[in-house]
Scaffold this motif. Structure first.
Motif, short mmCIF file in Angstrom:
data_model
loop_
_atom_site.label_atom_id
_atom_site.label_comp_id
_atom_site.label_asym_id
_atom_site.label_seq_id
_atom_site.Cartn_x
_atom_site.Cartn_y
_atom_site.Cartn_z
N MET A 279 0.83 -1.22 0.00
CA MET A 279 0.00 0.00 0.00
C MET A 279 0.86 1.27 0.00
SD MET A 279 -3.01 -1.21 2.63
CE MET A 279 -3.64 0.44 2.84
N LYS A 280 2.15 1.14 0.26
CA LYS A 280 3.05 2.30 0.32
C LYS A 280 3.45 2.73 -1.09
CE LYS A 280 3.21 1.94 4.79
NZ LYS A 280 2.23 2.66 5.54
N PRO A 281 3.57 4.03 -1.30
CA PRO A 281 4.01 4.50 -2.61
C PRO A 281 5.42 3.98 -2.94
CG PRO A 281 3.47 6.35 -1.16
CD PRO A 281 3.36 5.11 -0.36
N ARG A 282 5.62 3.58 -4.14
CA ARG A 282 6.91 3.13 -4.67
C ARG A 282 7.52 1.98 -3.88
NH1 ARG A 282 6.94 8.38 -4.08
NH2 ARG A 282 8.63 8.46 -2.58
N TRP A 283 6.71 1.18 -3.22
CA TRP A 283 7.22 0.05 -2.45
C TRP A 283 8.05 -0.88 -3.33
CZ3 TRP A 283 6.40 -4.96 -3.77
CH2 TRP A 283 5.37 -5.20 -4.69
N ASN A 284 7.64 -1.01 -4.58
CA ASN A 284 8.32 -1.94 -5.48
C ASN A 284 9.67 -1.41 -5.98
OD1 ASN A 284 6.83 -0.06 -6.90
ND2 ASN A 284 6.52 -1.40 -8.65
N ASN A 285 10.01 -0.17 -5.65
CA ASN A 285 11.33 0.37 -5.99
C ASN A 285 12.36 0.04 -4.91
OD1 ASN A 285 10.28 1.50 -8.31
ND2 ASN A 285 9.91 3.49 -7.35
N ASN A 286 11.91 -0.54 -3.81
CA ASN A 286 12.79 -0.85 -2.70
C ASN A 286 13.34 -2.26 -2.87
OD1 ASN A 286 13.85 -1.63 -0.14
ND2 ASN A 286 12.59 -0.09 0.85
N GLU A 287 14.63 -2.39 -2.97
CA GLU A 287 15.30 -3.68 -3.16
C GLU A 287 14.92 -4.69 -2.07
OE1 GLU A 287 18.02 -6.38 -5.04
OE2 GLU A 287 17.11 -4.53 -5.74
N ALA A 288 14.63 -4.22 -0.89
CA ALA A 288 14.28 -5.12 0.21
C ALA A 288 13.00 -5.89 -0.06
CB ALA A 288 14.13 -4.32 1.51
N PHE A 289 12.16 -5.36 -0.94
CA PHE A 289 10.87 -5.99 -1.18
C PHE A 289 10.81 -6.78 -2.49
CE2 PHE A 289 9.49 -2.11 1.34
CZ PHE A 289 9.59 -2.78 2.54
N LYS A 290 11.97 -7.05 -3.10
CA LYS A 290 11.95 -7.75 -4.39
C LYS A 290 11.41 -9.17 -4.29
CE LYS A 290 16.73 -9.44 -4.65
NZ LYS A 290 17.99 -9.30 -5.39
N ASN A 291 11.47 -9.78 -3.12
CA ASN A 291 10.94 -11.13 -2.92
C ASN A 291 9.75 -11.15 -1.98
OD1 ASN A 291 12.87 -12.29 -4.60
ND2 ASN A 291 14.28 -12.67 -2.93
N ILE A 292 9.06 -10.04 -1.88
CA ILE A 292 7.99 -9.91 -0.90
C ILE A 292 6.91 -10.98 -1.09
CG2 ILE A 292 6.57 -8.23 -2.15
CD1 ILE A 292 7.36 -8.04 1.58
N ASP A 293 6.63 -11.36 -2.32
CA ASP A 293 5.60 -12.37 -2.55
C ASP A 293 6.02 -13.76 -2.09
OD1 ASP A 293 3.60 -10.65 -3.55
OD2 ASP A 293 4.60 -10.59 -5.50
N CYS A 294 7.30 -13.95 -1.85
CA CYS A 294 7.79 -15.20 -1.25
C CYS A 294 7.73 -15.12 0.27
CB CYS A 294 9.22 -15.48 -1.69
SG CYS A 294 9.38 -15.79 -3.45
N GLY A 295 7.38 -13.95 0.80
CA GLY A 295 7.23 -13.79 2.23
C GLY A 295 8.51 -13.52 2.99
N LEU A 296 9.53 -12.97 2.30
CA LEU A 296 10.80 -12.69 2.95
C LEU A 296 11.28 -11.28 2.66
CD1 LEU A 296 12.81 -15.96 2.24
CD2 LEU A 296 11.78 -15.28 4.41
#
Length: 172
Positions: free
Chosen positions: A58-75
């Motif tokens: 829900m955060k703006p530009r969340w997908n630009n953050n390298e930390a969230f590149k595997n977010i759908d894997c839950g890590l």
């Protein structure tokens, strides 16, 4: 070894439960135990649940953050302080090679720690290190020297050296 029983995620409990020997130790007892170990295992990531994933997305530009590149894997990445603790005590760090490898911001692979890729590789490396511990003296020494960079004194010295706004404060 394990030093606590709460807050350890289920995948880690299942994967490493057979290695746990102690729980809920005081900090001093944890260091005494760690000092007697040859290896310390770290997974430098943190599991996030579906509620947290939804909030992140829900955060703006969340997908630009390298930390969230595997977010759908839950890590997401997390540097574990136990890496510094083990290095300071001359214990070999076995670090899971992951998508971020943020440990490399602090320590160098095969010079200060050893990567493992899966549970079979981890078992083999534990066995090898335990049987050939004296051959890892250079890694232990190098990691120890680097761990000294991350003491409280050095951390606050670096912070103080980089603070520009404090000159405008009058603290009595």
């Amino acid at each position: 070894y394990a030093t606590m029983s709460r807050g350890i995620n289920l995948p880690t409990q299942y994967a490493l439960g057979k290695y746990a020997t102690n729980v809920d130790l005081s900090p001093i007892n944890k260091y005494k135990l760690l000092n007697s170990c040859k290896v310390s295992i770290a997974f430098n990531n943190f599991p996030v649940n579906s509620f947290q994933i939804k909030n992140i997305k829900m955060k703006p530009r969340w997908n630009n953050n390298e930390a969230f590149k595997n977010i759908d894997c839950g890590l997401v990445p997390q540097f574990k302080s136990r890496v510094n603790e083990a290095a300071a005590l001359g214990v070999i760090n076995l670090i899971e090679k992951d998508s971020w490898n943020i440990v490399e911001d602090f320590y160098e692979p095969d010079k200060d720690f050893v990567y493992f890729t899966d549970m079979n590789d981890l078992d083999e490396k534990i066995q090898h290190i335990c049987e050939n511990f004296d051959n890892y003296l250079n890694i232990r020494k190098s990691a120890y020297k680097k761990s000294l960079r991350y003491t409280r004194e050095n951390l606050y010295s670096n912070i103080n050296d980089s603070i520009s706004w404090r000159d405008n404060l009058s603290v009595n």
